[in-house]
Design an enzyme around this catalytic site. Structure first.
Site, PDB file in Angstrom:
ATOM      1  N   GLU A 178      -7.274  -1.308 -28.067  1.00 26.87           N
ATOM      2  CA  GLU A 178      -6.428  -0.411 -28.871  1.00 26.87           C
ATOM      3  C   GLU A 178      -4.941  -1.222 -29.231  1.00 26.87           C
ATOM      4  O   GLU A 178      -4.204  -0.899 -29.733  1.00 26.87           O
ATOM      5  CB  GLU A 178      -6.030   0.557 -27.596  1.00 26.87           C
ATOM      6  CG  GLU A 178      -4.774   0.137 -26.544  1.00 26.87           C
ATOM      7  CD  GLU A 178      -5.093  -1.117 -25.661  1.00 26.87           C
ATOM      8  OE1 GLU A 178      -6.338  -1.329 -25.674  1.00 26.87           O
ATOM      9  OE2 GLU A 178      -4.446  -1.855 -25.301  1.00 26.87           O
ATOM     10  N   ARG A 190      -4.717  -3.912 -31.146  1.00 23.81           N
ATOM     11  CA  ARG A 190      -4.974  -4.351 -32.542  1.00 23.81           C
ATOM     12  C   ARG A 190      -4.645  -2.901 -33.279  1.00 23.81           C
ATOM     13  O   ARG A 190      -4.271  -3.026 -34.482  1.00 23.81           O
ATOM     14  CB  ARG A 190      -6.290  -4.798 -33.070  1.00 23.81           C
ATOM     15  CG  ARG A 190      -7.586  -3.857 -32.599  1.00 23.81           C
ATOM     16  CD  ARG A 190      -8.731  -4.612 -32.476  1.00 23.81           C
ATOM     17  NE  ARG A 190      -8.922  -5.458 -31.108  1.00 23.81           N
ATOM     18  CZ  ARG A 190     -10.034  -5.991 -30.892  1.00 23.81           C
ATOM     19  NH1 ARG A 190     -10.906  -6.227 -31.689  1.00 23.81           N
ATOM     20  NH2 ARG A 190     -10.308  -6.700 -29.545  1.00 23.81           N
ATOM     21  N   LYS A 220       3.128  -6.192 -28.714  1.00 27.61           N
ATOM     22  CA  LYS A 220       2.407  -5.343 -28.091  1.00 27.61           C
ATOM     23  C   LYS A 220       2.854  -4.447 -26.830  1.00 27.61           C
ATOM     24  O   LYS A 220       3.447  -5.371 -25.916  1.00 27.61           O
ATOM     25  CB  LYS A 220       1.247  -5.706 -27.987  1.00 27.61           C
ATOM     26  CG  LYS A 220      -0.081  -4.638 -27.083  1.00 27.61           C
ATOM     27  CD  LYS A 220      -1.175  -5.354 -26.761  1.00 27.61           C
ATOM     28  CE  LYS A 220      -1.986  -4.087 -25.848  1.00 27.61           C
ATOM     29  NZ  LYS A 220      -3.515  -4.905 -25.577  1.00 27.61           N
ATOM     30  N   ASP A 263       0.593  -4.829 -19.720  1.00 30.61           N
ATOM     31  CA  ASP A 263      -0.074  -4.760 -21.224  1.00 30.61           C
ATOM     32  C   ASP A 263       1.084  -4.588 -22.337  1.00 30.61           C
ATOM     33  O   ASP A 263       0.721  -4.447 -23.354  1.00 30.61           O
ATOM     34  CB  ASP A 263      -1.170  -3.815 -21.621  1.00 30.61           C
ATOM     35  CG  ASP A 263      -2.152  -4.207 -22.291  1.00 30.61           C
ATOM     36  OD1 ASP A 263      -2.217  -5.355 -22.738  1.00 30.61           O
ATOM     37  OD2 ASP A 263      -3.090  -3.279 -22.860  1.00 30.61           O
ATOM     38  N   ASP A 321      -2.584   0.583 -20.016  1.00 32.06           N
ATOM     39  CA  ASP A 321      -3.728   0.461 -20.641  1.00 32.06           C
ATOM     40  C   ASP A 321      -5.176   0.875 -19.868  1.00 32.06           C
ATOM     41  O   ASP A 321      -5.411  -0.126 -18.845  1.00 32.06           O
ATOM     42  CB  ASP A 321      -4.086  -0.877 -21.297  1.00 32.06           C
ATOM     43  CG  ASP A 321      -5.474  -1.109 -22.106  1.00 32.06           C
ATOM     44  OD1 ASP A 321      -6.054   0.003 -22.229  1.00 32.06           O
ATOM     45  OD2 ASP A 321      -5.817  -2.192 -22.578  1.00 32.06           O
ATOM     46  N   LYS A 325     -11.658   1.409 -18.716  1.00 36.87           N
ATOM     47  CA  LYS A 325     -11.783   0.165 -17.814  1.00 36.87           C
ATOM     48  C   LYS A 325     -12.435   0.507 -16.391  1.00 36.87           C
ATOM     49  O   LYS A 325     -12.094   1.660 -15.743  1.00 36.87           O
ATOM     50  CB  LYS A 325     -10.537  -0.609 -17.509  1.00 36.87           C
ATOM     51  CG  LYS A 325     -10.041  -1.026 -19.109  1.00 36.87           C
ATOM     52  CD  LYS A 325      -8.623  -1.913 -18.593  1.00 36.87           C
ATOM     53  CE  LYS A 325      -8.363  -2.509 -20.068  1.00 36.87           C
ATOM     54  NZ  LYS A 325      -8.966  -3.488 -20.696  1.00 36.87           N
TER      55      LYS A 325
HETATM   56  N1  BES Z   1      -5.120  -5.435 -22.799  1.00 38.56           N
HETATM   57  C1  BES Z   1      -6.462  -5.524 -22.947  1.00 38.56           C
HETATM   58  C2  BES Z   1      -6.797  -7.187 -23.086  1.00 38.56           C
HETATM   59  C3  BES Z   1      -6.744  -8.031 -21.420  1.00 38.56           C
HETATM   60  C4  BES Z   1      -7.942  -7.728 -20.691  1.00 38.56           C
HETATM   61  C5  BES Z   1      -5.440  -8.551 -21.213  1.00 38.56           C
HETATM   62  C6  BES Z   1      -7.681  -8.448 -19.420  1.00 38.56           C
HETATM   63  C7  BES Z   1      -5.473  -9.092 -20.054  1.00 38.56           C
HETATM   64  C8  BES Z   1      -6.516  -9.119 -19.156  1.00 38.56           C
HETATM   65  C9  BES Z   1      -7.003  -5.068 -24.262  1.00 38.56           C
HETATM   66  O1  BES Z   1      -6.440  -3.975 -24.607  1.00 38.56           O
HETATM   67  C10 BES Z   1      -8.506  -4.687 -24.043  1.00 38.56           C
HETATM   68  O2  BES Z   1      -8.779  -3.939 -23.151  1.00 38.56           O
HETATM   69  N2  BES Z   1      -9.297  -5.553 -24.641  1.00 38.56           N
HETATM   70  C11 BES Z   1     -10.724  -5.527 -24.609  1.00 38.56           C
HETATM   71  C12 BES Z   1     -11.281  -5.543 -26.274  1.00 38.56           C
HETATM   72  C13 BES Z   1     -12.679  -5.411 -26.512  1.00 38.56           C
HETATM   73  C14 BES Z   1     -12.866  -3.938 -25.902  1.00 38.56           C
HETATM   74  C15 BES Z   1     -13.301  -5.573 -27.376  1.00 38.56           C
HETATM   75  C16 BES Z   1     -11.311  -6.776 -23.821  1.00 38.56           C
HETATM   76  O3  BES Z   1     -10.614  -7.820 -24.021  1.00 38.56           O
HETATM   77  O4  BES Z   1     -11.926  -6.361 -23.022  1.00 38.56           O
HETATM   78 ZN    ZN Z   2      -4.716  -3.477 -24.053  1.00 39.78          ZN
HETATM   79 MN    MN Z   3      -7.556  -2.328 -24.027  1.00 39.89          MN
END
Ligand code: BES
Ligand code: ZN
Ligand code: MN
Length: 500
Positions: free
Chosen positions: A354, A356, A270, A293, A275, A282
């Site tokens: 995003e 996935r 990835k 990310d 992000d 966020k």
């Molecule tokens: N890049 C993030 C995951 C992440 C979050 C990695 C915090 C490290 C620290 C990913 O793209 C994401 O935002 N995932 C969301 C998914 C949710 C919206 C289903 C998450 O984990 O909150």
């Molecule tokens: Zn992400």
């Molecule tokens: Mn994300």
């Protein structure tokens, strides 16, 4: 830093500093006993005076020890002898590397590879590998974006691994070269992770991949542009990059070290270079950390560099979908439905899920290489951090044997993963009213449903997924990329090559 292996007795070998172990209670390890004898009990006298108790990871630096060839002796506390296992060894060797940094020694010889480690038979190669990783780890600095680089130049240039009784054989030399290659791969991965989003863009990652191909004849890099991705039907990947002004890239690195007909192991990383969450923005706190990310992508580059450096007899392909996730007037909105390269439609209920969305198209694309195995690596979910913390990466696989191989490689390199379920019972959480699936599965089991989403695109091959959200970087005061899971991945590939 240079490394080599030397056989001989510690009092006779010449160096800036000789490092010797002491167990709790003041019991000298074998090499320390030999030197102590030559030095007419200089060490045991000091221990008798209570200046070194052998407490784990403690150190004592001595100068002008009589009758020896080295300028200094560093005594290293190992803790209780009957508790001395892999963890204790790692803590001790890291303490030694840190202490050496503060000496004026230009080179050092470590008599630690022959220490008896609980639960490990003949661990010399392992001890040497881990010491190399620890040396790189303590020496690592990321100061290229400071206007004045760190001035306190470290003098340590060369590290020898001393062997008292065992033979220096080819297996140890191999372990040493492989460890150096892995350590350099880790450093590349850390550097890329630590670079900010305004420097490390999708285009920057593509440049890095091209540089790798320039440095290694065995690597061929191809970079696809957004128009190429349109032609391939990558509607899911393209939906993520819509709001960004940085062009997305689909980077492929092909390392051909094995037989022409041998099916490759494909690594998919990835590469979201920043992000923001997109329209599902966020919160502001610690959002800067989303520059990491792309650590999955960085670990693919680091691993390929290590593999090429080692010259592994195996075919390995790296695929990196790289883009930003930004909000904008034309950005993807919650509720939008897109068609992935596989033909399956996806309702995007949260634009922050995003990873996935870019991985599913890259995973479909991976089939083109007729893979033996595909492993994707992604900072995919915050939920994985809640589940496993910062110690283990989350491991998912559609084949138990593959999961076991990856777990073993992680165990070997102390870059551990934990096997998580990928059961069909979780799949209904992704059912959508309007499309073939939705891109989120609710709060329950968030890391698992993310993996379940990817599983819908990987049915045709042996596949595993590593969620490295908790392990790819450290937060807080010492924030920074860790270089994980380069050790796990490289060791896995080394093991694969060994089986062929
Ligand atoms: N890049 C993030 C995951 C992440 C979050 C990695 C915090 C490290 C620290 C990913 O793209 C994401 O935002 N995932 C969301 C998914 C949710 C919206 C289903 C998450 O984990 O909150
Ligand atoms: Zn992400
Ligand atoms: Mn994300």
């Amino acid at each position: 830093m240079e490394f080599s292996i030397k056989q001989g007795s510690p009092e006779k070998l010449r160096s800036g500093c000789v490092v010797l172990g002491v167990f709790e209670g003041g019991k000298l390890a074998e090499a320390a006993q030999a030197l102590d004898k030559a030095a007419q009990h200089y060490l045991s006298d000091i221990i008798a005076h209570g200046d070194m108790t052998g407490k784990k990871a403690s150190t004592l630096l001595l100068h002008k020890v009589p009758n020896i060839q080295s300028e200094r002796v560093l005594l290293l506390g190992l803790g209780k002898r009957d508790e001395f296992g892999t963890r204790q060894y790692l803590d001790a060797v890291r303490a030694a590397m840190r202490a050496l940094q503060y000496t004026g020694a230009k080179d050092a010889i470590l008599f630690l590879a022959e220490l008896p480690i609980k639960g490990k038979k003949s661990a010399h190669a392992w001890c040497i590998s881990q010491a190399v990783l620890a040396a790189f780890e303590t020496a690592y600095r990321f100061d290229r974006l400071k206007s004045k680089a760190d001035k306190d130049k470290k003098s340590l240039r060369k590290i020898y691994f001393g062997l008292l009784s065992s033979k220096q054989d080819a297996a140890l030399d191999t372990a040493l070269t492989q460890a150096v290659a892995i350590a350099q791969g880790i450093n590349l991965t850390k550097d890329l992770g630590n670079l900010p989003g305004n420097v490390c863009t999708p285009g920057y990652l593509a440049q890095q991949a091209l540089t790798l191909a320039k440095e290694h004849k065995s690597v061929k890099t191809t970079v696809l542009e957004e128009k190429d991705m349109h032609k391939l039907g990558m509607g899911s990947l393209l939906s993520v990059t819509r709001g960004s002004s940085e062009p997305a890239k689909l980077i492929t690195l092909e390392y051909r070290g094995g037989d022409k007909k041998q099916k490759p192991v494909v690594l998919v990383g990835k590469g979201v270079t920043f992000d923001t969450g997109g329209i599902s923005l966020k919160p502001g706190a610690e959002m800067d950390e989303m520059k990491y990310d792309m650590c999955g992508a960085a670990s693919v580059l680091g691993t390929l560099q290590a593999v090429a450096e080692i010259g592994l007899k195996l075919n390995v392909v790296g695929i990196i979908p790289a883009c930003e996730n930004m909000p904008a007037g034309n950005a993807t909105k919650p509720g939008d439905i897109v068609t992935s390269m596989s033909g399956q439609t996806i309702e995007i209920l949260n634009t922050d899920a995003e990873g996935r969305l870019i991985l599913c198209d890259a995973l479909t694309y991976a089939a083109k290489f007729e893979p033996d195995t595909v492993v994707d690596i992604a900072t995919l979910t915050g939920a994985c951090i809640i589940a496993l913390g910062h110690v283990a990466s989350g491991l998912y696989s559609n084949q138990d044997a593959l999961a076991q191989e990856l777990l073993a490689a992680g165990e070997q390199t102390q870059d551990r993963a934990w096997h998580m379920p990928l059961w069909d019972e979780y799949q209904p959480q992704l059912d959508s009213n309007f499309a073939d699936m939705q891109n989120i599965g609710g709060r329950a089991g968030g890391s698992i449903t993310a993996a379940c989403f990817l599983a819908r695109f990987t049915k045709d091959y042996r596949w595993a997924h590593l969620d490295i959200a908790g392990t790819a970087w450290k937060s807080g005061k010492d924030k920074g990329a860790t270089g994980r899971p380069v050790p796990l991945l490289t060791q896995y590939l080394i093991n694969c090559a060994g089986k062929k």
